[in-house]
Write a protein that holds these residues in place. Structure first.
Motif, short mmCIF file in Angstrom:
data_model
loop_
_atom_site.label_atom_id
_atom_site.label_comp_id
_atom_site.label_asym_id
_atom_site.label_seq_id
_atom_site.Cartn_x
_atom_site.Cartn_y
_atom_site.Cartn_z
N TYR A 82 -53.50 -48.65 -26.34
CA TYR A 82 -53.62 -48.50 -27.93
C TYR A 82 -52.63 -49.43 -28.31
CZ TYR A 82 -53.19 -46.78 -32.68
OH TYR A 82 -53.15 -46.68 -33.93
N ALA A 83 -51.46 -49.65 -27.82
CA ALA A 83 -50.21 -50.80 -28.29
C ALA A 83 -51.00 -52.10 -28.14
CB ALA A 83 -49.22 -50.42 -27.69
N TYR A 84 -51.65 -52.44 -27.17
CA TYR A 84 -52.20 -53.60 -26.93
C TYR A 84 -53.32 -53.92 -27.92
CZ TYR A 84 -50.48 -54.53 -22.13
OH TYR A 84 -49.65 -54.72 -21.07
N TYR A 85 -54.16 -53.06 -28.08
CA TYR A 85 -55.09 -52.98 -29.10
C TYR A 85 -54.65 -53.49 -30.58
CZ TYR A 85 -58.68 -51.65 -32.69
OH TYR A 85 -59.41 -51.54 -33.77
N LYS A 86 -53.45 -52.63 -31.13
CA LYS A 86 -52.94 -52.77 -32.24
C LYS A 86 -52.28 -54.16 -32.39
CE LYS A 86 -52.89 -50.16 -35.21
NZ LYS A 86 -53.80 -50.07 -36.32
N ALA A 87 -51.61 -54.55 -31.36
CA ALA A 87 -50.88 -55.91 -31.33
C ALA A 87 -51.93 -57.05 -31.27
CB ALA A 87 -50.08 -56.01 -30.19
N GLY A 88 -53.35 -56.62 -31.22
CA GLY A 88 -54.28 -57.83 -31.11
C GLY A 88 -54.27 -58.31 -29.96
N MET A 89 -54.19 -57.78 -28.76
CA MET A 89 -54.34 -58.11 -27.51
C MET A 89 -55.46 -57.56 -26.87
SD MET A 89 -50.25 -58.06 -26.63
CE MET A 89 -50.08 -58.86 -25.05
N GLN A 90 -56.68 -57.75 -27.23
CA GLN A 90 -57.83 -57.05 -26.95
C GLN A 90 -58.01 -57.30 -25.32
OE1 GLN A 90 -57.81 -58.75 -29.80
NE2 GLN A 90 -58.24 -56.93 -30.98
N GLU A 91 -57.65 -58.34 -24.65
CA GLU A 91 -58.07 -58.45 -23.29
C GLU A 91 -57.31 -57.75 -22.55
OE1 GLU A 91 -57.92 -62.64 -22.19
OE2 GLU A 91 -59.35 -63.41 -23.46
N GLN A 92 -55.89 -57.66 -23.08
CA GLN A 92 -55.20 -56.74 -22.08
C GLN A 92 -55.34 -55.09 -22.15
OE1 GLN A 92 -54.03 -59.22 -23.81
NE2 GLN A 92 -52.35 -60.40 -22.89
#
Length: 146
Positions: A82-92
């Motif tokens: 979720y943190a990756y998603y919110k940070a704009g790091m979709q691939e991660q």
């Protein structure tokens, strides 16, 4: 025969040195991995609540690296995606979701991992036609048009 008392003396000194500070009550404090993993998880959660995604990501990654078998590790995997998603790091985010699904195929929160994976794919960069015609993909019908 004078070498024998010297060898005994060296053994005695070695024993005293190896005992170190424990003779004086300076033993190392026992580290409780559950308490440390809980503390690290709480710091990561508070970073997430304040919207500080890079710090939360770092805490969650460290939690997984240092305490991979703790009770907080699985929840940290979910929060990390979720943190990756919110940070704009979709691939991660997709990679973290895939890892969670692969490692925990019958976990009760696999649906959440699939949800985050879908969100990451959906909000990935718009295609050429969507950019060219300024198409708002949130307004399209969820049904397939035949």
């Amino acid at each position: 025969m004078p070498a024998r008392p010297a060898s005994w003396l060296s053994v005695l000194i070695a024993l005293l040195v190896s005992a170190g500070c424990s003779m004086f009550g300076d033993d190392e404090e026992f580290v409780d991995p559950d308490a440390d993993s809980r503390r690290m998880y709480e710091r990561a959660s508070s970073s997430m609540e304040s919207g500080n995604w890079p710090i939360a990501i770092r805490y969650f990654e460290n939690l997984q690296a240092f305490f991979p078998f703790s009770d907080y590790s699985r929840q940290a995997q979910l929060d990390l995606m979720y943190a990756y998603y919110k940070a704009g790091m979709q691939e991660q985010a997709v990679e973290a979701a895939d890892t969670f699904i692969r490692e925990n195929p019958i976990h009760e929160r696999v649906d959440y991992a699939l949800y985050i994976k879908g969100l990451a794919y959906f909000e990935d960069e718009a295609g050429f036609l969507e950019r060219r015609f300024n198409r708002d993909v949130t307004q399209r019908s969820p049904k397939e048009v035949s």
